[in-house]
Design an enzyme around this catalytic site. Structure first.
Site, mmCIF file in Angstrom:
data_model
loop_
_atom_site.group_PDB
_atom_site.id
_atom_site.type_symbol
_atom_site.label_atom_id
_atom_site.label_comp_id
_atom_site.label_asym_id
_atom_site.label_seq_id
_atom_site.Cartn_x
_atom_site.Cartn_y
_atom_site.Cartn_z
ATOM 1 N N TRP A 333 3.479 -61.957 -28.484
ATOM 2 C CA TRP A 333 2.492 -60.920 -28.822
ATOM 3 C C TRP A 333 2.169 -60.967 -30.308
ATOM 4 C CZ3 TRP A 333 2.939 -56.821 -32.236
ATOM 5 C CH2 TRP A 333 1.945 -55.834 -32.169
ATOM 6 N N HIS A 334 3.173 -61.328 -31.114
ATOM 7 C CA HIS A 334 3.005 -61.333 -32.559
ATOM 8 C C HIS A 334 2.079 -62.448 -33.026
ATOM 9 C CE1 HIS A 334 6.509 -58.689 -32.432
ATOM 10 N NE2 HIS A 334 6.192 -58.302 -33.645
ATOM 11 N N GLY A 335 1.990 -63.512 -32.280
ATOM 12 C CA GLY A 335 1.120 -64.584 -32.737
ATOM 13 C C GLY A 335 1.123 -65.752 -31.774
#
Lengths: 489, 346
Positions: A333-335
């Site tokens: 989700w972060h990247g």
């Protein structure tokens, strides 16, 4: 528009003034929605269309879920969730997919890959997409429990669209959270009065938030910059470890600072957003860490991913697998890079190992769940171990390239001799101190004294002096301006 | 009530149960004494803020607070950029603009009126804009021309020169300047004290610490090898185009500075000799000669027998940086040749 920029300050003052005019009382909510759109346009005007698309999809599907019969409810909810995830997947993970496609299918598909790589990453997409999913699932769950209508869905379509617009686009939280829950936010939507503003909350959240961001994080980043290839190769292990410690402080100050600013701004408009950080570096275990760090994301993952997968109700092995899967997806989700997936897997493995140890011991420590219990030496040892684990994981945020991360670890071994470079160590120590004090003041022993302190005039003066000094530091010692780290997610 | 939440507001409002208010109802909160105390607390905080600010500024005016010399490279960039933009240029000034390669050069070796606007992590684009936007005209501007030109001008560094209100505020209240940041001042004072104890001159480069240890030399060679490896690939078409575009932007600024009356000379600090001979570097030099033809611009070319040693393949070691600075000084002392043909308009 960055929160720490002059255009934003002007924007906020104008919106705040107009918002509380008596003549504008009836149009407060539409005005806030429009202001949020203007705020988002500052990043990239064309991407406003994407935001509008997301709002439309979520408003329409959630309204239909609320109105429809059982079978159709699931269809509408599934469609809405799929649309949200498709948008997120296309814009955020398109580049990663194109790299995979190019590697798998060869040069013939380079043009497809090039197009995907050139798409801009819409700011805030990870946050508002997750909010859309939570809205749909919450409506479905309330209907599935037998309610004739979800408590927070308006019967009138127009009003529901307006409320959904504010829920998703409300500018304090639009770009980097906290990720709101519909059942918490919708009931707050209504007319607000100037006399109701909790000025203490506004003042203290904004001052603390801007201090953490502009004084602590923005100054630390100028030193943690040296955790970059090839610069870290010149530094001793002690210096590199000090810089990594500083990065741990920086990422907290940056993100927690942003969240506090969001809380303060929202409070100025009469809205209460949930706390997103609860002194995470006081955690004595990873499971405690994830109850204190980015709380809105961890509760989202728990409620909409971990529990639907079965949580801990399907046996021990399944529990460990669920933890690994949820945390890996949380990392992604972060990247759109494998380093984030590995970071998530790292935490998932840590959580699974913790759970395994607890299961083996057989007795869950009740004391650990009691966040207000007084601490002994063992708690501080656990705190140190947890902090070291978490800080090690942050290396993948700072050095997403695996080769460079490996080189950093190798440099620690190669340059083990020699003390820290004081030109780097001292400033890192100085700027990390506020974060340490911020946490230390919320140890159980300090919490227990708080009621007694609050009655003491000297304590009140010290507390207010601290806020005054933070304001002075903001004016005289802000670092070079930069985007919030979590804007990239 | 959550005992673990830092009690910002003095209340722990349950987010899921917000206060209900009817439209049109003008709420007077029941806890008026609590509200008065809240305003007193905010008032105390603001009062302490103003008092602290006033005391600090007074301490600076009275000379009790020395400016910081340097902290991080960004601090250093900002301090120099602010110092330059807050003081009108003097007619005998020699200004160097460029990247960290220029920032690495000791200006004392170039002249008493030399100012180094080399920006670590930046390029000549920032320095040229600073020179343009600051009142007055220096005598000579030395412009670093190489591939660092692709780094755009740093707007943060130009804020003081381009924002009139902030500039006036910094002129009147020196506490607002980067050189007086309290933490930087304290750390700089500590560094100076340590240097005095060690018997070193305050302005001696901290990098000039004598011969390297074997481990440091091994690291230096590794960094040089990594740099050379990066330079092995030829200049790609997209990189060449980006450099062309950047060079044209820089040329516009160079011409404007020249039209303002300053003598402009172009240079590029040498790196490791092996790197200078790499095809990529030769391509870059050829491209830049097209954008800045020697017939129109004065180039200060590094002599072929200048063999400098570097820390990392790019940045000269202190001894060779001093040698190169002396070379530049000798060059700019000579009568100028091939200067831009534009007339001064300021």
């Amino acid at each position: 528009m960055l929160f720490n920029s002059v255009p934003f300050v002007i924007f906020f003052l104008v919106v705040f003034t107009l918002y509380y005019l008596p003549a504008a009382r009836r149009i407060q909510v539409p005005m806030l929605v429009c202001a949020s759109f203007v705020f988002y346009c500052g990043a990239a005007p064309l991407l406003l269309l994407l935001l509008l698309l997301s709002i439309t999809i979520n408003a329409v599907t959630s309204f239909q879920v609320n109105k429809a019969e059982r079978a159709a409810q699931i269809g509408w909810a599934a469609g809405g969730v799929a649309a949200n995830l498709a948008i997120l997947g296309f814009f955020k993970y398109g580049a990663l997919l194109s790299r995979l496609l190019t590697q798998t299918l060869g040069a013939a598909h380079v043009s497809v890959g090039a197009s995907l790589l050139s798409l801009p990453l819409p700011v805030g997409i990870s946050f508002y997409t997750f909010e859309g999913v939570s809205l749909l699932v919450d409506v479905l769950r309330q209907r599935a429990s037998g309610a004739a209508s979800a408590t927070f869905v308006d019967r009138q379509a127009g009003r529901h669209v307006l409320k959904t617009s504010l829920f998703i686009a409300f500018f304090p939280h639009l770009i980097a959270g906290p990720i709101l829950k519909a059942r918490q936010f919708y009931p707050q939507i209504g007319v607000k009065f100037f006399g109701d503003i909790d000025w203490t909350r506004v003042f203290r959240c904004l001052v603390t938030g801007y201090f953490l961001k502009m004084v602590v994080a923005d100054n630390l980043k100028d030193y943690t910059f040296w955790i970059a290839f090839p610069y870290f190769q010149k530094e001793t292990a002690a210096t590199n470890l000090a810089l990594l410690f500083g990065y741990s402080m920086q990422i907290f100050a940056d993100f927690a600072g942003y969240s506090l600013i969001a809380l303060g701004l929202a409070a100025a408009f009469g809205y209460t957003l949930p706390d997103n950080f609860l002194f995470p570096y006081l955690s004595r275990s990873l499971s405690e860490f994830w109850r204190r760090w980015h709380i809105s994301l961890s509760t989202w993952l728990r409620d909409y991913l971990y529990f639907p997968l079965g949580g801990n109700r399907k046996g021990r092995l399944r529990t460990y697998v669920n933890l690994l899967v949820v945390m890996t997806l949380g990392g992604l989700w972060h990247g759109a890079a494998w380093s984030y997936a590995v970071w998530g897997l790292f935490h998932g493995a840590g959580l699974a190992a913790e759970r395994l140890v607890r299961d083996r011991i057989g007795v869950r420590s009740a004391v650990e769940d009691d966040l207000s219990a007084r601490w002994g030496l063992r708690d501080f040892v656990k705190l140190t171990a947890t902090f070291a684990f978490v800080t090690g994981g942050w290396l993948l945020f700072k050095l997403p390239d695996f080769d460079q991360a490996r080189a950093f670890v190798a440099a620690l071994a190669q340059n083990a001799r020699g003390g820290p470079d004081l030109r780097l160590f001292l400033p890192v120590a100085v700027f990390s101190l506020p974060v340490i004090v911020y946490h230390a003041m919320n140890l159980p022993s300090c919490q227990a004294q708080r009621a007694a302190w609050a009655a003491c005039p000297r304590y009140r003066w010290c507390r207010d002096a601290a806020f005054g000094l933070m304001l002075a530091a903001l004016l005289f010692n802000s670092g070079t301006s930069s985007e919030f780290i979590y804007f990239q997610f | 009530m959550n005992l673990f939440t830092f009690n910002f507001s003095g209340s722990n409002a349950d987010v899921s149960q917000p206060p209900s208010v009817s439209p049109g109802q003008d709420v007077r909160p029941a806890d008026a004494p609590g509200r008065r105390e809240a305003w007193r607390a905010i008032g105390r905080a603001l009062g302490i803020f103003f008092l602290t600010a006033a005391l600090y500024q007074t301490a600076i005016w009275s000379g009790r607070v020395p400016p910081s010399r340097s902290g991080t490279q960004w601090d250093d960039n900002l301090i120099r950029a602010q110092a330059y933009s807050l003081t009108p240029a003097r007619p005998n000034e020699i200004v160097l603009v460029g990247s960290s390669l220029t920032a690495n050069l000791p200006v004392q070796g170039i002249g008493p009126a030399a100012i180094n606007l080399g920006m670590a992590g930046g390029s000549a684009q920032t320095g040229l804009e600073l020179v343009e936007s600051t009142p007055g005209t220096p005598q000579i501007v030395l412009v670093e021309i190489n591939e660092t030109l692709t780094r755009p001008a740093d707007k943060h560094l130009l804020w003081t020169s381009e924002n009139a209100a902030w500039r006036q505020a910094c002129l009147r209240f020196s506490a607002l300047r980067a050189e007086f940041r309290p933490v930087s001042v304290a750390l700089s004072a500590l560094r100076s004290w340590k240097q005095r104890r060690a018997g070193r001159a305050a302005d001696q480069s901290e990098g000039d610490t004598g011969p390297l240890t074997p481990a440091q030399e091994k690291l230096r060679q590794r960094l040089i090898a990594q740099n050379l490896a990066r330079e092995a690939a030829p200049l790609s078409a997209s990189d060449a185009q980006a450099l062309r575009v950047a060079a044209r932007q820089a040329r516009i600024r160079v011409d404007q500075v020249g039209r303002g009356g300053a003598r402009v000379a172009l240079f590029s600090p040498p790196g490791e000799t092996a790197k200078e001979r790499m095809p990529r570097q030769q391509q870059i030099r050829a491209l830049l000669r097209v954008e800045f033809p020697p017939s129109r611009y004065r180039w200060i070319l590094t002599p072929p027998n200048f063999h400098g040693a570097t820390h990392d393949g790019a940045h000269l070691i202190p001894a060779d940086a001093r040698r190169y600075a002396a070379f530049l000084r000798a060059q700019i002392s000579e009568p100028s040749r091939g200067e831009p043909q534009t007339k001064p308009t300021k």
